[in-house]
Each structure stands twice: as structure tokens, then as C-alpha cells.
Scaffold this motif. Sequence first.
Motif, mmCIF file in Angstrom:
data_model
loop_
_atom_site.group_PDB
_atom_site.id
_atom_site.type_symbol
_atom_site.label_atom_id
_atom_site.label_comp_id
_atom_site.label_asym_id
_atom_site.label_seq_id
_atom_site.Cartn_x
_atom_site.Cartn_y
_atom_site.Cartn_z
ATOM 1 N N UNK A 182 46.138 54.103 39.067
ATOM 2 C CA UNK A 182 46.766 54.438 37.758
ATOM 3 C C UNK A 182 47.294 52.619 38.324
ATOM 4 N N UNK A 183 46.866 51.949 38.482
ATOM 5 C CA UNK A 183 47.238 50.420 38.424
ATOM 6 C C UNK A 183 48.425 50.587 39.162
ATOM 7 N N UNK A 184 48.542 50.868 40.319
ATOM 8 C CA UNK A 184 49.324 50.067 41.287
ATOM 9 C C UNK A 184 49.033 48.801 42.065
ATOM 10 N N UNK A 185 49.777 48.308 42.875
ATOM 11 C CA UNK A 185 48.891 47.177 43.839
ATOM 12 C C UNK A 185 48.906 47.752 44.809
ATOM 13 N N UNK A 186 47.898 47.948 45.772
ATOM 14 C CA UNK A 186 47.555 48.370 46.959
ATOM 15 C C UNK A 186 48.780 48.172 48.073
#
Length: 342
Positions: A153-157
Motif C-alpha cells: 500500500x506504499x508504506x516505507x518498510x
Amino acid sequence: MRSDDADTPKYRLRRQSRTPVWLSLSWRALLALALLGVALAVHWFDRDGLRQNSGEPVTFADILYFTMITVTTVGYGDIVPVTQQARMFDTFVVTPIRLFVWLIFLGTAYDFLLKRVWEKWRMTVIQRRLTDHVIVTGYGTSGSEAVRELVRRGADPQTVVVIDDSARALQQAEACGVTVMEGNATRNAALEAARIETARAVIVSAGRDDTSILIVLTARRLAPDVPISVVIRSQDNEAIAHQAGANTVINPASFAGLLLAGSTHGAHTADYMADLAAAGGRVALRERAVGADEVGKPLSGITTGLGHRIYRGQQVFGFWEPEAGRLEAGDQIVEVVPRAEG
């Protein structure tokens, strides 16, 4: 209240390096060997330009010895270049090779000694400044899927912190690029070290309902305002999880049951529900605050998506109810939006 876990070890974040250790060591060793090979080959082909003080012929073993000594030090003087060509080669080729080899060894020492100290300090600074992150406690089936979905969903790991007491689970989590911390999430010290008070959300998936509820209790006491979502496998424990402080309680079996039951009432109902829930679907559910320009308008009048629900304080209103005819400041709305815009 600060943690009373004085007998527990200090919890530290860690993050997987972008370059595997074996690859870093391999390419450095190959580069050093290649440089030595160049010096050895030229010395061998130009062996007539070398002389031994003993007067004996120069053999391959002598060339190998001379190359290693010259590259690693400045030589002992028992074998010396006597021609102009051999001296120029040692000056303009062997000397730079010696410097490069030493830089490779120093760089390796830096990476595997000094860099570890630096990385530990850097992670300590990151840990101290950690904010607006998502904490995932437990990296089992549900926890790992939640992490992958966050990333999809686009979250920075690097803004996802996984807490688990299993080294194997953390190794798998590190492979996803997230930040991990070994520890017991039921303990105050572990959640405090993960800076739960500045987190954006907490996901609890411990694998056991009693452990998950205990984590929720601990997390809620430390962070009264942070949203907490928990996986509960027994329907009898769902109310207890809510009482413990969870904002959202998810029962995987119940959700699967909803999809299965929905599929019996239409071929596309379950497909649409799964479409809403998955990151790869065509549409998505989005929750947001009502904009200033939307106050006073009906829920059906929003232009960003298809409005479904209004959350007004502790009350919930559907799109068909009279309260949905006028949006108020402070309302939270849930809308369906196209995936490209979500």
C-alpha cells in the motif's frame, strides 16, 4: 509510567544491510586477488629485469615471493628491479596496487568492525527519534501478511517496526526491509523501546488470544491515544480485546466466513469484498477527516469517492441515515475510491 523491567536486556532496533555480507567480502577478495594477479603476471613476463643478490636465476617461486613482499611492504632488497622498464612498472603500477590493496583491507576492517559500532549508534539515534511508524507485534502468518500489505500500500518498510522473540521470524522480517527488534511485546520495556507513544498505529498478532490481549493491555496503558488493531481467533475473546483497549478486532475465521457466506448470495459479492480489502484491487476503502469545504454538504455530495459511513464522536451513521445529509467539522468519513486515486 516507566518500565519496571530492570532485569531485561536493552532492546535495540536493527535493520538488514542492503548488501549481503558474503557478497561484500567476495567482491573485495576477488578485487585484491585480481590486483595481485596483475602484478604477478607482469613480474613473471618481465623477470629478466629482476636480479637476486645471491646471483641465482629468478624462478616462479621467487617472482611470487617478490610480488607479495613488494605489494604488502616495500621489499627486503634480496630481489631488486635492475632495468628501467622493471623500475617504472614498480613505480607506476605496483605502488598504486599496494595502496589499493591496503585500502581494500582497511575498508573491510571498517565495514566489519568500525561500521558495526557506527550502525549500532545510528540505530540508537533512529530509535530515539522514531515517530509516525507502525509497530507490528508478532511476525506469524497474520503479522507477516500485514507487513507485506502495508508495503504494497506504499508504506516505507523502514517505518514499520516488527517486534518478535523468534530470531527466525525476525530474519524473515528483515528480508522485507523493515526494522526489527527482538523482544517480548507483553513487556513495557519492549514497547517503550519501540517508541509506542509516537507510533502511528499498532498491529497485534501474537498467535494466541491471551498473549494478544495482554499486549493490547500493555500498549494501551503506555499509549492511550494510539490506534491498536488486534487479531483474535476466538469469537468469545473479541469483547475482551475491545475492553482491553483495542480499536479494531479482527477475527480471520469470521472474515473468511463473511466472504464464503457472501459468495452464496451472488457470484460477485465476495469478489468485491476481497477487492476492497486487498492492495491489488481496483477499489479501496479510505478513511479521512471531512474537509473544511465539505462541512454542511451531504455525504453523497463528496467528490473524492463514494461515501459509505460517518464517524461522529462515538456515533456511526450510514449513508442512508438522516445524519448523513449534513457533514460536520470533526467528522471522519469512510469512502470507496479508485485504487489509482487511493
